[in-house]
Design an enzyme around this catalytic site. Structure first.
Site, PDB file in Angstrom:
ATOM      1  N   LEU A   1       0.872  -1.172   0.000  1.00  0.00           N
ATOM      2  CA  LEU A   1       0.000   0.000   0.000  1.00  0.00           C
ATOM      3  C   LEU A   1       0.912   1.226   0.000  1.00  0.00           C
ATOM      4  O   LEU A   1       1.939   1.245   0.686  1.00  0.00           O
ATOM      5  CB  LEU A   1      -0.905   0.036   1.242  1.00  0.00           C
ATOM      6  CG  LEU A   1      -2.003  -1.025   1.360  1.00  0.00           C
ATOM      7  CD1 LEU A   1      -2.760  -0.847   2.668  1.00  0.00           C
ATOM      8  CD2 LEU A   1      -2.967  -0.963   0.185  1.00  0.00           C
ATOM      9  N   ASP A   2       0.517   2.240  -0.753  1.00  0.00           N
ATOM     10  CA  ASP A   2       1.312   3.462  -0.770  1.00  0.00           C
ATOM     11  C   ASP A   2       1.374   4.075   0.627  1.00  0.00           C
ATOM     12  O   ASP A   2       0.477   3.873   1.460  1.00  0.00           O
ATOM     13  CB  ASP A   2       0.704   4.486  -1.736  1.00  0.00           C
ATOM     14  CG  ASP A   2       0.838   4.062  -3.184  1.00  0.00           C
ATOM     15  OD1 ASP A   2       1.636   3.152  -3.467  1.00  0.00           O
ATOM     16  OD2 ASP A   2       0.135   4.644  -4.032  1.00  0.00           O
ATOM     17  N   PHE A   3       2.415   4.863   0.855  1.00  0.00           N
ATOM     18  CA  PHE A   3       2.596   5.550   2.133  1.00  0.00           C
ATOM     19  C   PHE A   3       1.322   6.270   2.569  1.00  0.00           C
ATOM     20  O   PHE A   3       0.925   6.212   3.735  1.00  0.00           O
ATOM     21  CB  PHE A   3       3.759   6.545   1.997  1.00  0.00           C
ATOM     22  CG  PHE A   3       3.869   7.527   3.133  1.00  0.00           C
ATOM     23  CD1 PHE A   3       4.323   7.119   4.378  1.00  0.00           C
ATOM     24  CD2 PHE A   3       3.519   8.853   2.950  1.00  0.00           C
ATOM     25  CE1 PHE A   3       4.425   8.021   5.428  1.00  0.00           C
ATOM     26  CE2 PHE A   3       3.625   9.763   3.994  1.00  0.00           C
ATOM     27  CZ  PHE A   3       4.076   9.346   5.236  1.00  0.00           C
TER      28      PHE A   3
END
Length: 295
Positions: free
Chosen positions: A66-68
């Site tokens: 998952l992206d930051f």
């Protein structure tokens, strides 16, 4: 949501082989920087020190990314065999994921299929970004597909927005962010794909709401609570309901190809030598199952 901290870890599912956490929107999954302690990796070590595997670089095997700035359901395998079994489900496209998002503007079509190939942006100053095929300096675009379903229309901080359910049918880097931006409805708070313009919201409004991994012996089926509700964020003001989240999710699941049965569990050693795998899949497998060295 409370600020990210080592103590603030929300566990959605926990067994002998897997943990699914509700990742905070303001935390990285892992980091090779010794000084960066605010990560899911360190949260897990803090809460479950006995489950960390000292033979791996990060201590835990993350089954996906998952992206930051994306929150929601994140699955972690607690041993190499569990990582291998999850990998098989991802490789064979048996995993179902659905995200909630607030998009800028009014999305006119209540359902959309976004078929836009995605590649690496090689333009100066944009090499950290992805782009759609046809964009100048878009390198090696690959087929990408996202299903979009409108849930609600309303306003965020006085500006028109649309709440949607997104189902990525492929797994390209930044896929949902790129697809939504490409059709003229970028995700609220997406600083990167608004080229720094959308910087007033406190977070990017993208949340991994639903995750189903049909493991043969231990199917994982979890939802991470919807953060885009008026009592959670008072700047979000819904005005017209099109479909409930549960209704849209049921439609999504009914459309899934459930006739295909998940494969039997296969030892990682056999899986890694499978002749049917492409080079890209082998690289992915090695990344997921490898035991990282400190160098």
């Amino acid at each position: 949501m409370e600020p990210a901290s080592l103590e603030n870890l929300s566990v959605l599912y926990h067994s002998a082989d897997y943990i699914v956490v509700n990742k905070h929107w303001d935390i990285r999954i892992d980091s090779k920087m010794w000084y960066e302690k605010q990560t899911v990796q360190h949260q897990l070590k803090h809460h479950f020190p006995s489950l960390a595997d000292p033979g791996t670089y990060y201590g835990f095997r993350f089954c996906h990314q998952l992206d930051f700035s994306t929150s929601g359901a994140l699955c972690v395998a607690l041993n190499k065999a569990a990582a291998g079994n999850a990998y098989r489900c991802f490789k064979d496209r048996l995993v179902t994921k659905a995200y909630l998002a607030l998009l800028r503007g009014t999305v006119e079509e209540e359902t959309m299929t976004l078929n836009l190939a995605i590649g690496k942006n090689t333009a100066e100053g944009k090499t950290h970004m992805m782009c759609i095929e046809g964009t100048e300096e878009c390198e090696n675009p690959k087929p990408s597909q996202t299903e979009l379903s409108v849930l609600e229309y309303g306003k965020y901080d006085g500006e028109p927005v649309t709440k949607v359910l997104l189902q990525p049918l492929t797994g390209r880097t930044h896929q949902l962010r790129v697809h939504c931006s490409a059709v003229g409805h970028p995700i609220v708070g997406d600083y990167t794909y608004s080229l720094g313009q959308d910087n007033s919201p406190y977070r990017m409004m993208l949340h991994a709401y639903f995750l189903h991994i049909p493991l043969p012996k231990e199917p994982i089926h979890v939802t991470a609570p919807d953060p885009f509700l008026p009592h959670v964020d008072t700047k979000w003001a819904p005005e017209r309901l099109v479909k409930t989240v549960q209704g849209a999710l049921e439609d999504l699941l009914n459309c899934s190809k459930e006739e295909s049965q998940p494969p039997a569990e296969t030892p990682p050693e056999e899986m890694r030598s499978s002749a049917a795998e492409t080079e890209e899949q082998r690289v992915q497998c090695q990344q997921w199952l490898s035991e990282w060295s400190l160098d």
